[in-house]
Design a protein around this motif. Sequence first.
Motif, PDB file in Angstrom:
ATOM      1  N   VAL A  22      28.076  55.127  -9.522  1.00 12.78           N
ATOM      2  CA  VAL A  22      26.833  55.119 -10.283  1.00 12.78           C
ATOM      3  C   VAL A  22      27.081  54.352 -11.582  1.00 12.78           C
ATOM      4  O   VAL A  22      28.051  54.614 -12.296  1.00 12.78           O
ATOM      5  N   VAL A  23      26.199  53.401 -11.870  1.00 10.95           N
ATOM      6  CA  VAL A  23      26.316  52.565 -13.066  1.00 10.95           C
ATOM      7  C   VAL A  23      25.027  52.699 -13.870  1.00 10.95           C
ATOM      8  O   VAL A  23      23.933  52.524 -13.327  1.00 10.95           O
ATOM      9  N   ALA A  24      25.174  53.016 -15.151  1.00 15.66           N
ATOM     10  CA  ALA A  24      24.007  53.209 -16.008  1.00 15.66           C
ATOM     11  C   ALA A  24      23.400  51.885 -16.470  1.00 15.66           C
ATOM     12  O   ALA A  24      22.196  51.797 -16.687  1.00 15.66           O
ATOM     13  N   GLU A  25      24.220  50.855 -16.595  1.00 16.89           N
ATOM     14  CA  GLU A  25      23.763  49.567 -17.115  1.00 16.89           C
ATOM     15  C   GLU A  25      23.000  48.776 -16.053  1.00 16.89           C
ATOM     16  O   GLU A  25      23.244  48.924 -14.864  1.00 16.89           O
ATOM     17  N   GLU A  26      22.100  47.911 -16.520  1.00 17.29           N
ATOM     18  CA  GLU A  26      21.368  47.027 -15.610  1.00 17.29           C
ATOM     19  C   GLU A  26      22.095  45.699 -15.407  1.00 17.29           C
ATOM     20  O   GLU A  26      21.837  45.000 -14.439  1.00 17.29           O
ATOM     21  N   THR A  27      22.973  45.359 -16.338  1.00 19.82           N
ATOM     22  CA  THR A  27      23.785  44.154 -16.228  1.00 19.82           C
ATOM     23  C   THR A  27      25.193  44.460 -16.729  1.00 19.82           C
ATOM     24  O   THR A  27      25.372  45.297 -17.617  1.00 19.82           O
ATOM     25  N   LEU A  28      26.166  43.782 -16.139  1.00 18.13           N
ATOM     26  CA  LEU A  28      27.561  43.889 -16.579  1.00 18.13           C
ATOM     27  C   LEU A  28      28.259  42.570 -16.297  1.00 18.13           C
ATOM     28  O   LEU A  28      27.965  41.910 -15.291  1.00 18.13           O
ATOM     29  N   VAL A  65      34.698  37.398  -5.374  1.00 15.31           N
ATOM     30  CA  VAL A  65      33.746  38.491  -5.548  1.00 15.31           C
ATOM     31  C   VAL A  65      32.356  37.978  -5.202  1.00 15.31           C
ATOM     32  O   VAL A  65      31.909  36.951  -5.720  1.00 15.31           O
ATOM     33  N   LEU A  66      31.705  38.699  -4.301  1.00 15.13           N
ATOM     34  CA  LEU A  66      30.327  38.391  -3.923  1.00 15.13           C
ATOM     35  C   LEU A  66      29.448  39.542  -4.361  1.00 15.13           C
ATOM     36  O   LEU A  66      29.762  40.709  -4.098  1.00 15.13           O
ATOM     37  N   VAL A  67      28.371  39.220  -5.036  1.00 10.62           N
ATOM     38  CA  VAL A  67      27.365  40.223  -5.388  1.00 10.62           C
ATOM     39  C   VAL A  67      26.160  39.900  -4.527  1.00 10.62           C
ATOM     40  O   VAL A  67      25.523  38.863  -4.702  1.00 10.62           O
ATOM     41  N   GLY A  68      25.902  40.764  -3.565  1.00 12.71           N
ATOM     42  CA  GLY A  68      24.925  40.421  -2.537  1.00 12.71           C
ATOM     43  C   GLY A  68      25.496  39.254  -1.745  1.00 12.71           C
ATOM     44  O   GLY A  68      26.613  39.311  -1.263  1.00 12.71           O
ATOM     45  N   GLU A  69      24.771  38.174  -1.686  1.00 19.06           N
ATOM     46  CA  GLU A  69      25.212  36.970  -0.971  1.00 19.06           C
ATOM     47  C   GLU A  69      25.767  35.904  -1.911  1.00 19.06           C
ATOM     48  O   GLU A  69      26.159  34.831  -1.466  1.00 19.06           O
ATOM     49  N   ARG A  70      25.815  36.202  -3.211  1.00 18.75           N
ATOM     50  CA  ARG A  70      26.158  35.201  -4.218  1.00 18.75           C
ATOM     51  C   ARG A  70      27.585  35.389  -4.732  1.00 18.75           C
ATOM     52  O   ARG A  70      27.968  36.470  -5.143  1.00 18.75           O
ATOM     53  N   GLN A  71      28.364  34.288  -4.711  1.00 17.92           N
ATOM     54  CA  GLN A  71      29.720  34.345  -5.250  1.00 17.92           C
ATOM     55  C   GLN A  71      29.662  34.246  -6.773  1.00 17.92           C
ATOM     56  O   GLN A  71      28.959  33.404  -7.330  1.00 17.92           O
ATOM     57  N   SER A  73      32.010  33.492  -9.980  1.00 18.00           N
ATOM     58  CA  SER A  73      33.299  32.827 -10.156  1.00 18.00           C
ATOM     59  C   SER A  73      33.895  32.940 -11.556  1.00 18.00           C
ATOM     60  O   SER A  73      35.042  32.565 -11.756  1.00 18.00           O
ATOM     61  N   GLU A  74      33.144  33.459 -12.511  1.00 12.61           N
ATOM     62  CA  GLU A  74      33.645  33.572 -13.883  1.00 12.61           C
ATOM     63  C   GLU A  74      33.640  35.030 -14.321  1.00 12.61           C
ATOM     64  O   GLU A  74      32.657  35.753 -14.098  1.00 12.61           O
ATOM     65  N   LEU A  75      34.717  35.465 -14.967  1.00 10.80           N
ATOM     66  CA  LEU A  75      34.820  36.852 -15.410  1.00 10.80           C
ATOM     67  C   LEU A  75      33.734  37.249 -16.399  1.00 10.80           C
ATOM     68  O   LEU A  75      33.310  38.398 -16.427  1.00 10.80           O
ATOM     69  N   ASP A  76      33.279  36.309 -17.218  1.00  7.37           N
ATOM     70  CA  ASP A  76      32.274  36.640 -18.225  1.00  7.37           C
ATOM     71  C   ASP A  76      30.841  36.442 -17.730  1.00  7.37           C
ATOM     72  O   ASP A  76      29.884  36.710 -18.451  1.00  7.37           O
ATOM     73  N   GLU A  77      30.686  36.017 -16.463  1.00  9.96           N
ATOM     74  CA  GLU A  77      29.344  35.856 -15.905  1.00  9.96           C
ATOM     75  C   GLU A  77      28.690  37.229 -15.760  1.00  9.96           C
ATOM     76  O   GLU A  77      29.280  38.169 -15.234  1.00  9.96           O
ATOM     77  N   VAL A  78      27.477  37.338 -16.252  1.00  8.46           N
ATOM     78  CA  VAL A  78      26.755  38.611 -16.229  1.00  8.46           C
ATOM     79  C   VAL A  78      26.087  38.789 -14.873  1.00  8.46           C
ATOM     80  O   VAL A  78      25.414  37.894 -14.366  1.00  8.46           O
ATOM     81  N   VAL A  79      26.290  39.965 -14.315  1.00  9.60           N
ATOM     82  CA  VAL A  79      25.745  40.313 -12.997  1.00  9.60           C
ATOM     83  C   VAL A  79      24.585  41.285 -13.193  1.00  9.60           C
ATOM     84  O   VAL A  79      24.719  42.280 -13.899  1.00  9.60           O
ATOM     85  N   CYS A  80      23.452  40.971 -12.582  1.00 14.11           N
ATOM     86  CA  CYS A  80      22.296  41.879 -12.617  1.00 14.11           C
ATOM     87  C   CYS A  80      22.468  42.911 -11.517  1.00 14.11           C
ATOM     88  O   CYS A  80      22.739  42.577 -10.366  1.00 14.11           O
TER      89      CYS A  80
END
Length: 98
Positions: A22-28, A65-71, A73-80
């Motif tokens: 469970v994650v409280a944030e909407e982006t990380l 790392v794939l989030v959904g179908e999207r790779q 590639s950067e550690l600082d890229e924000v994921v919704c």
Amino acid sequence: MGLVTFVDETTTGERLGSVGVVVAEETLPLGELIRRRVRQEAPAEDADAACERAIEAFGRNGFLVLVGERQISELDEVVCLAKTTEVTFLKLVPLVGG
């Protein structure tokens, strides 16, 4: 708040396991997602070192790392993160002798 499912997968498509968090944030940022994934499995006394090893492995292309179908590639890229998000850790196997 949402449920992030971390999935380990091989390049052959074999799923090795999954865990929901469970994650409280909407982006990380991706780096934080990796750390949270590692902290789910690492013993508390080794968690910081395990997180650093995972971050280093990502930097060496040890896994994708794939989030959904999207790779991502950067550690600082924000994921919704939606109410349910699947994050796949695709473990790469080096070629013999390569």
